[in-house]
Design an enzyme around this catalytic site. Sequence first.
Site, PDB file in Angstrom:
ATOM      1  N   ASP A  75       0.852  -1.184   0.000  1.00 17.62           N
ATOM      2  CA  ASP A  75       0.000   0.000   0.000  1.00 17.62           C
ATOM      3  C   ASP A  75       0.890   1.237   0.000  1.00 17.62           C
ATOM      4  O   ASP A  75       1.525   1.553   1.006  1.00 17.62           O
ATOM      5  CB  ASP A  75      -0.913   0.001   1.231  1.00 17.62           C
ATOM      6  CG  ASP A  75      -1.625   1.331   1.409  1.00 17.62           C
ATOM      7  OD1 ASP A  75      -2.103   1.877   0.393  1.00 17.62           O
ATOM      8  OD2 ASP A  75      -1.687   1.834   2.551  1.00 17.62           O
TER       9      ASP A  75
ATOM     10  N   THR B 256       2.747  24.477  27.377  1.00 21.03           N
ATOM     11  CA  THR B 256       2.580  24.618  25.922  1.00 21.03           C
ATOM     12  C   THR B 256       2.418  23.275  25.229  1.00 21.03           C
ATOM     13  O   THR B 256       1.552  23.104  24.359  1.00 21.03           O
ATOM     14  CB  THR B 256       3.779  25.382  25.317  1.00 21.03           C
ATOM     15  OG1 THR B 256       3.853  26.668  25.921  1.00 21.03           O
ATOM     16  CG2 THR B 256       3.632  25.540  23.815  1.00 21.03           C
TER      17      THR B 256
ATOM     18  N   ASP C 184      -6.884   3.655  -2.317  1.00 18.12           N
ATOM     19  CA  ASP C 184      -6.915   3.240  -0.921  1.00 18.12           C
ATOM     20  C   ASP C 184      -8.323   3.300  -0.349  1.00 18.12           C
ATOM     21  O   ASP C 184      -8.735   2.438   0.433  1.00 18.12           O
ATOM     22  CB  ASP C 184      -5.952   4.096  -0.090  1.00 18.12           C
ATOM     23  CG  ASP C 184      -6.187   5.596  -0.231  1.00 18.12           C
ATOM     24  OD1 ASP C 184      -6.849   6.023  -1.210  1.00 18.12           O
ATOM     25  OD2 ASP C 184      -5.698   6.352   0.627  1.00 18.12           O
TER      26      ASP C 184
END
Length: 260
Positions: free
Chosen positions: A12, A190, A115
């Site tokens: 794939d 953060t 796909d």
Amino acid sequence: MPQKVKMLLAIDVGNTNTVVGLLKNKKLVRSWRLTTVRERTADEHAVLIKNLLALGGHENEDLEGIAVSCVVPPLLPGIKEMCHSYFDFDPFLVEPGIKTGMPILYEHPQEVGADRIVLSVAGFHQYGGPCMVIDLGTATTFDAVSEKGEYLGGIIAPGIGISAEALFQRAAKLPRVEIRDPGQVIGRNTVSAMQAGIFYGYLGLIEKIIDLAQQELGHQTTNVATGGLATLFAKRTDKIHHANPDLIMDGLQILFDMNR
């Protein structure tokens, strides 16, 4: 002496990663994930894949065929050349005109990525219809399949990884962060604030799109998540009923058998 069971080599080729898998008796027994490099030649693909097979103790004689799904057109000629030159197989390619057993009810059927067809066929075969397959890849895609096994269409959103990378690239003071569930929505620093925005933002996107799609369809669907992050998101929502990271490998086996 019993005859050795042959295996399918499934490839794939995605925009970010190329997954190589071996299926024996229709079950995935081994898989490898490579970075997709658009300039990679047939010889380079062969070196990588043959070495991976050799490390697993496998050789050409163990294979019954090769099935390929590719959404990166420049790489397809090299993949085909590799199959012919190094494995002596004419590969089965997921492309317009193959048997899928699934009517494509898209305005322009040829526009649906290989796909997405493979995943829709696999989702319907394994979980029945109506179903929706959510692929958490380079793009986040949703594909709807009817109760009768018709491909109805879908949704394409930016992928989680590229969205997180764009945030890092475009905001000078924001670091690159791991995509994970931070455990709470309100971040106290953060990194956790960014992880919360990315994770819960995409979780909300998944849940809301499923709700809106089901309203539009007029019924509930069985929802299957696939891709490397499928399990991570499935753990935090009851909207995803199944997580199957290797669904595309199963789909390639189904289509290979259907087109023998």
